[in-house]
Design an enzyme around this catalytic site. Structure first.
Site, PDB file in Angstrom:
ATOM      1  N   ASP A  74      31.273  30.052  -6.962  1.00  0.00           N
ATOM      2  CA  ASP A  74      30.623  28.760  -7.187  1.00  0.00           C
ATOM      3  C   ASP A  74      30.627  27.864  -5.956  1.00  0.00           C
ATOM      4  OD1 ASP A  74      30.245  29.548  -9.789  1.00  0.00           O
ATOM      5  OD2 ASP A  74      31.844  28.313 -10.627  1.00  0.00           O
ATOM      6  N   LYS A 121      31.402  20.131 -11.840  1.00  0.00           N
ATOM      7  CA  LYS A 121      30.052  20.534 -12.255  1.00  0.00           C
ATOM      8  C   LYS A 121      30.098  20.995 -13.708  1.00  0.00           C
ATOM      9  CE  LYS A 121      30.792  25.156 -12.587  1.00  0.00           C
ATOM     10  NZ  LYS A 121      30.749  25.897 -13.866  1.00  0.00           N
ATOM     11  N   SER A 176      34.983  23.492  -5.937  1.00  0.00           N
ATOM     12  CA  SER A 176      34.597  22.193  -5.388  1.00  0.00           C
ATOM     13  C   SER A 176      35.559  21.759  -4.297  1.00  0.00           C
ATOM     14  CB  SER A 176      34.567  21.153  -6.510  1.00  0.00           C
ATOM     15  OG  SER A 176      34.234  19.877  -6.005  1.00  0.00           O
TER      16      SER A 176
END
Length: 256
Positions: A139, A10, A107
């Site tokens: 995140d 990202k 992620s």
């Protein structure tokens, strides 16, 4: 049988600090998924160790690895995965650089949770996976929801999809600079601290990503850029026109 999933990077179109919360900072940000940069996570039947086995090029010990931490959390809810990962290994083909502001570790956590949720027929909703993931990294919830673009607030736990045309993003990451998130935030708090107003926050959250990048400079878009440059002066060499800074660095990106 081998099963796999892509674990996307990202970038932060903008990243502003709203306020402090204990030792954390509440953020106002737009996260956008980078479709052309991803790791691949696979469950492969070649584990001969009879214990949790992670295959990949990592810059940390197993107990510090985010995927291992995700495994420990998920095992609390689903004990049967312990036996499975005594037979199967987790293989991670790494393409997302570490210490780069691209969310690679977060992620990976989300991708592992999504793949395990599907493979073990757990039927957990995204909200539950996001709560599990948030215990490991701020995140992670964004990646769990699999949005192409989202407004992210709080300490990262509040994720709202932002509908806009997908962006083609090019990323460069200096190989000789590794930005440590904690150090960058500490520098921001000690030397650059400021808070975005509610009005400005609402304005940015309502704007398309392309419009934000057209209107803001690299310093205006990311509150962590100047602290990062203070700690890692060589970053300035990569701050080209029309390029922006992702997260706490060290990656730069532009829309192509």
């Amino acid at each position: 049988m081998q099963v796999s999933i892509k674990s996307y990077a990202k970038v932060n179109i903008f990243l502003k600090i709203a306020k402090k919360r204990d030792n954390y900072h509440e953020i106002v940000s737009r996260f956008v998924r980078v479709k052309n940069l991803y790791d691949t996570i696979s469950f492969i039947p070649n584990n001969e160790t009879n214990e949790f086995n992670l295959i990949g090029d990592f810059g940390c010990k197993l107990e510090d690895n985010t995927i291992y931490k995700a495994f420990l959390q998920l095992r609390k809810y689903c004990p049967k995965i312990d036996a499975f990962f005594r037979v199967y290994s987790i293989k991670v083909e790494k393409n997302i650089p570490e210490f780069a502001g691209l969310g690679g570790g977060s992620s990976n956590v989300a991708a592992f949770l999504i793949l395990a949720n599907k493979h073990f027929n757990l039927y957990y909703k995204k909200e539950k996976l996001a709560k599990i993931g948030a215990k490991i990294g701020a995140d992670v919830p964004f990646f769990v929801y699999e949005y192409d673009s989202a407004n992210v607030t709080g300490v990262g736990e509040i994720v709202q999809e932002f509908k806009e045309e997908p962006l083609n993003i090019e990323v460069i990451t200096p190989k000789d600079i590794k930005c440590h998130t904690g150090n960058v935030f500490n520098c921001f708090r000690n030397e650059f601290y400021k808070e975005i107003s509610k009005e400005r926050s609402d304005e940015l959250l309502s704007m398309k990503s392309s419009e934000i990048l057209n209107k803001l400079s690299i310093e205006e878009a990311n509150d962590l850029y100047l602290p990062a440059v203070k700690l890692y002066p060589k970053l300035k060499e990569y701050a080209m026109q029309d390029w922006f800074f992702s997260g706490s660095g060290s990656s730069f990106f532009k829309v192509i």
